[in-house]
Scaffold this active site. Structure first.
Site, PDB file in Angstrom:
ATOM      1  N   CYS A  53      48.504  36.808  34.967  1.00 30.10           N
ATOM      2  CA  CYS A  53      49.126  37.889  34.192  1.00 30.10           C
ATOM      3  C   CYS A  53      49.605  39.043  35.067  1.00 30.10           C
ATOM      4  CB  CYS A  53      48.149  38.397  33.132  1.00 30.10           C
ATOM      5  SG  CYS A  53      46.486  38.712  33.761  1.00 30.10           S
ATOM      6  N   SER A  70      40.616  42.603  28.352  1.00 32.44           N
ATOM      7  CA  SER A  70      41.025  41.376  27.666  1.00 32.44           C
ATOM      8  C   SER A  70      41.383  40.272  28.646  1.00 32.44           C
ATOM      9  CB  SER A  70      42.203  41.654  26.724  1.00 32.44           C
ATOM     10  OG  SER A  70      43.288  42.237  27.415  1.00 32.44           O
ATOM     11  N   HIS A 112      47.809  45.569  31.079  1.00 25.54           N
ATOM     12  CA  HIS A 112      47.578  45.806  32.507  1.00 25.54           C
ATOM     13  C   HIS A 112      48.606  46.813  33.023  1.00 25.54           C
ATOM     14  CE1 HIS A 112      44.730  42.683  32.364  1.00 25.54           C
ATOM     15  NE2 HIS A 112      45.290  41.772  33.144  1.00 25.54           N
TER      16      HIS A 112
END
Length: 341
Positions: free
Chosen positions: A134, A164, A247
């Site tokens: 990610c 998460s 993020h």
């Protein structure tokens, strides 16, 4: 029958996890042409039901499921599950799109970000396409246009990664610790090595011999593979922060050709998947809560020229790590596949 009218058998492996749930919502939002939807998980979750498009679908046991007839398998159940079952689905004729790190560094498995290197999805000799990490994904959606226009020599990046990214148990620990601390109770960290609530942890994944963590080295390995340039130097630091979703990354790049902040802003504003939020005033920048959480874009702000380097540029990059960082890109890759990509 053309792919414009054809409908597909889609399997979602890890359907009960945070990414699996988001995969299902995005498949519905984007009206992916599904004829049959198979939801798969471990024996423990099998027999439960998940609602999709108004219908309740029973979760099946992955271990006993026959993958014959599956067209696309979206895996988001961890590396060990992907390694065991991904090749079986591919051998049965499915295109496997895997969200774990199981295949990312294999030469015969393409590592693809839909806005960056979609052409790579066509060359999948093992029938498997890997979804990047990610943090790498959101960074490269923003940096790839700059690399193509100006050539990036070096990337300094510090990530501020939400809990998460560590799964449901990590989110539960942040919530539990927050409640305990606000009630003046003692906490006992379980999911993280130290307290995560009201704290920062400069440690994600295992430490390697070079002093970096595996999460940090993913940024190095994956950046070079996706951009097809092993000369790019990447210096990463990954930090876990007490944020539930989204993020953030403070990125400083050094380019071969000088790029001004204005030119970078204009280029990024017309780049796919990017939304520029860059006003020099209070609130004129993206944050995980106000912009990223629950949305699809990669947001870029704080664009400014580096005062310490003649060809340096600084950016602040924010995105929802569960959506674009995992589920959305997987669905976008599936769309590339059914459209001949």
């Amino acid at each position: 029958m053309s792919n414009e009218t054809r409908r597909f058998h889609v399997a979602v492996v890890g359907a009960t996890g945070a990414v699996g749930e988001t995969l299902l919502s995005i498949l519905a939002e984007r009206k992916f042409p599904i004829a049959t939807l198979s939801l798969l998980a471990s024996e423990r979750s099998a027999g439960g039901e998940v609602e999709y498009e108004g219908a309740k679908i029973v979760i099946q046991d992955l271990a006993t499921f026959d993958p014959a007839g599956v067209d696309i398998a979206l895996f988001s159940a961890g590396g060990s599950v992907s390694k065991e079952y991904g090749p079986k689905f591919a051998a049965a004729g499915a295109v496997v799109i895997d969200n774990s790190s199981a295949f990312r560094y294999d030469d015969d498995v393409p590592l693809v970000v839909s806005e960056v290197n979609p052409q790579a999805a066509r060359n999948r000799p093992r029938g498997i396409i890997a979804n990047p990490n990610c943090s790498t994904m959101q960074m490269l959606v923003a940096l790839a246009p700059l690399h193509r226009a100006y050539g990036i020599e070096r990337i300094n990046v510090c990530t501020y990664q939400s809990v998460s990214g560590g799964g449901r148990s990590a989110m539960e620990e942040l919530g539990k610790q927050t409640g305990q601390l606000l009630s003046f109770q003692q906490i006992d960290p379980q999911r993280f090595p130290v307290q995560i609530a009201f704290n920062l942890i400069p440690h994600i994944d295992d430490f390697l011999d070079n002093g970096f963590t595996k999460e940090e080295m993913k940024l190095v390995w994956e950046t070079r593979k996706i951009l097809g340039d092993d000369s790019i130097m990447v210096n990463p630091t990954a930090v876990r922060v007490p944020v539930f979703y989204g993020h953030s990354e403070a990125v400083a790049i050094e380019t071969k050709k000088k790029v001004t902040a204005e030119a970078a802003r204009e280029l990024l504003a017309r780049s796919p998947g990017v939304e520029v939020v860059d006003e020099r005033k209070a609130g004129g920048y993206p944050t995980p809560v106000t912009h990223a959480s629950g949305t699809d874009a990669v947001y870029v702000g704080r664009i400014r020229e580096d005062i310490s380097h003649p060809r340096g540029l600084n950016l602040w990059i924010v995105s929802d790590n569960i959506r674009k960082g995992a589920a959305l890109n997987a669905v976008q890759l599936a769309e590339l596949v059914i459209n001949g990509g």
